[in-house]
Design a protein around this motif. Structure first.
Motif, PDB file in Angstrom:
ATOM      1  N   ASP A   1       0.830  -1.199   0.000  1.00 19.92           N
ATOM      2  CA  ASP A   1       0.000   0.000   0.000  1.00 19.92           C
ATOM      3  C   ASP A   1       0.866   1.251   0.000  1.00 19.92           C
ATOM      4  N   ALA A   2       1.936   1.232   0.783  1.00 19.50           N
ATOM      5  CA  ALA A   2       2.854   2.375   0.812  1.00 19.50           C
ATOM      6  C   ALA A   2       3.505   2.574  -0.559  1.00 19.50           C
ATOM      7  N   THR A   3       3.913   1.477  -1.187  1.00 17.97           N
ATOM      8  CA  THR A   3       4.517   1.558  -2.527  1.00 17.97           C
ATOM      9  C   THR A   3       3.521   2.139  -3.522  1.00 17.97           C
ATOM     10  N   ARG A   4       2.311   1.611  -3.507  1.00 22.73           N
ATOM     11  CA  ARG A   4       1.267   2.064  -4.433  1.00 22.73           C
ATOM     12  C   ARG A   4       0.963   3.550  -4.232  1.00 22.73           C
ATOM     13  N   MET A   5       0.819   3.961  -2.984  1.00 20.14           N
ATOM     14  CA  MET A   5       0.503   5.364  -2.712  1.00 20.14           C
ATOM     15  C   MET A   5       1.650   6.286  -3.123  1.00 20.14           C
ATOM     16  N   ASN A   6       2.877   5.870  -2.899  1.00 20.48           N
ATOM     17  CA  ASN A   6       4.023   6.681  -3.339  1.00 20.48           C
ATOM     18  C   ASN A   6       4.052   6.826  -4.851  1.00 20.48           C
ATOM     19  N   MET A   7       3.679   5.758  -5.552  1.00 19.99           N
ATOM     20  CA  MET A   7       3.679   5.818  -7.016  1.00 19.99           C
ATOM     21  C   MET A   7       2.546   6.707  -7.539  1.00 19.99           C
ATOM     22  N   MET A   8       1.477   6.839  -6.759  1.00 17.11           N
ATOM     23  CA  MET A   8       0.338   7.663  -7.181  1.00 17.11           C
ATOM     24  C   MET A   8       0.426   9.099  -6.676  1.00 17.11           C
ATOM     25  N   ARG A   9       1.406   9.369  -5.846  1.00 12.82           N
ATOM     26  CA  ARG A   9       1.545  10.704  -5.263  1.00 12.82           C
ATOM     27  C   ARG A   9       1.554  11.835  -6.297  1.00 12.82           C
ATOM     28  N   PRO A  10       2.084  11.636  -7.504  1.00 11.76           N
ATOM     29  CA  PRO A  10       2.036  12.719  -8.500  1.00 11.76           C
ATOM     30  C   PRO A  10       0.618  13.219  -8.792  1.00 11.76           C
ATOM     31  N   LEU A  11      -0.402  12.424  -8.503  1.00  8.31           N
ATOM     32  CA  LEU A  11      -1.785  12.889  -8.690  1.00  8.31           C
ATOM     33  C   LEU A  11      -2.089  14.105  -7.815  1.00  8.31           C
ATOM     34  N   LEU A  12      -1.314  14.271  -6.752  1.00  4.94           N
ATOM     35  CA  LEU A  12      -1.532  15.409  -5.863  1.00  4.94           C
ATOM     36  C   LEU A  12      -1.139  16.737  -6.512  1.00  4.94           C
ATOM     37  N   SER A  13      -0.493  16.666  -7.676  1.00  9.39           N
ATOM     38  CA  SER A  13      -0.171  17.914  -8.377  1.00  9.39           C
ATOM     39  C   SER A  13      -1.425  18.551  -8.981  1.00  9.39           C
ATOM     40  N   MET A  14      -2.514  17.778  -9.024  1.00  6.93           N
ATOM     41  CA  MET A  14      -3.792  18.309  -9.500  1.00  6.93           C
ATOM     42  C   MET A  14      -4.319  19.291  -8.446  1.00  6.93           C
ATOM     43  N   SER A  15      -4.831  20.412  -8.896  1.00  2.57           N
ATOM     44  CA  SER A  15      -5.338  21.407  -7.948  1.00  2.57           C
ATOM     45  C   SER A  15      -6.571  20.863  -7.220  1.00  2.57           C
ATOM     46  N   GLU A  16      -6.846  21.438  -6.051  1.00  7.36           N
ATOM     47  CA  GLU A  16      -8.042  21.050  -5.278  1.00  7.36           C
ATOM     48  C   GLU A  16      -9.301  21.250  -6.113  1.00  7.36           C
ATOM     49  N   HIS A  17      -9.348  22.366  -6.830  1.00  8.10           N
ATOM     50  CA  HIS A  17     -10.506  22.661  -7.669  1.00  8.10           C
ATOM     51  C   HIS A  17     -10.686  21.583  -8.736  1.00  8.10           C
ATOM     52  N   ASP A  18      -9.593  21.216  -9.433  1.00  6.80           N
ATOM     53  CA  ASP A  18      -9.674  20.187 -10.462  1.00  6.80           C
ATOM     54  C   ASP A  18     -10.073  18.842  -9.860  1.00  6.80           C
ATOM     55  N   HIS A  19      -9.553  18.554  -8.680  1.00  8.16           N
ATOM     56  CA  HIS A  19      -9.904  17.302  -7.997  1.00  8.16           C
ATOM     57  C   HIS A  19     -11.403  17.252  -7.696  1.00  8.16           C
ATOM     58  N   ARG A  20     -11.934  18.332  -7.157  1.00  7.12           N
ATOM     59  CA  ARG A  20     -13.374  18.380  -6.861  1.00  7.12           C
ATOM     60  C   ARG A  20     -14.206  18.254  -8.136  1.00  7.12           C
ATOM     61  N   GLU A  21     -13.770  18.922  -9.196  1.00  6.90           N
ATOM     62  CA  GLU A  21     -14.497  18.866 -10.465  1.00  6.90           C
ATOM     63  C   GLU A  21     -14.432  17.459 -11.075  1.00  6.90           C
TER      64      GLU A  21
END
Length: 146
Positions: free
Chosen positions: A107-127
């Motif tokens: 799970d830690a490996t998977r989450m670290n690999m997906m961390r780049p998704l956090l570059s999406m803005s909060e607004h874009d994430h909500r949309e």
């Protein structure tokens, strides 16, 4: 023109799904697992003492396919089968201590690999979240009408 909109929506979801699956496969392989075994770890972590039939339903797989996956994970010492107290014929699945540790690591490996998704803005994430829920609502409505 409207047909192309449907095709575009479907194609985008397909490509995103493939990208997630490839990432999941890479994360799993770092721990000598398959992507499906990693998903089984997650489900067993979330639903301890689940039956094979329930696991198969959550994985959208047949019972025999699911049993084969579970057999390999039992043999590897990651999962154990236990008879239920209420029905001695029924078996439930749980993660072993080794399986639980493997879940934490993967799970830690998977989450670290997906961390780049956090570059999406909060607004874009909500949309994105809003749009995905809308797609699901429309598809479920369409399924009920069919």
């Amino acid at each position: 023109m409207e047909d192309q909109r449907v095709v575009d929506i479907f194609q985008t979801y397909r490509e995103v799904n493939q990208a997630f699956f490839q990432l999941l496969t890479r994360a799993a392989s770092k721990h000598k697992l398959t992507a499906l075994q990693l998903v089984v770890l997650r489900v067993l972590h979330e639903y301890p003492e689940i039956r094979v039939s329930e696991l198969a339903e959550k994985l959208n797989l047949g019972n025999s396919t699911t049993s084969g996956i579970v057999d390999r994970m039992v043999k590897a010492g990651i999962v154990e089968r236990e008879r239920t107290v209420a029905d001695r014929r029924a078996m439930t699945l749980t993660l072993t201590d080794r399986g639980m540790e493997l879940w934490r690591e993967t799970d830690a490996t998977r989450m670290n690999m997906m961390r780049p998704l956090l570059s999406m803005s909060e607004h874009d994430h909500r949309e994105l979240n809003r749009l995905q829920h809308e797609v699901l609502r429309i598809l479920k409505l369409s399924k009920e009408e069919a």
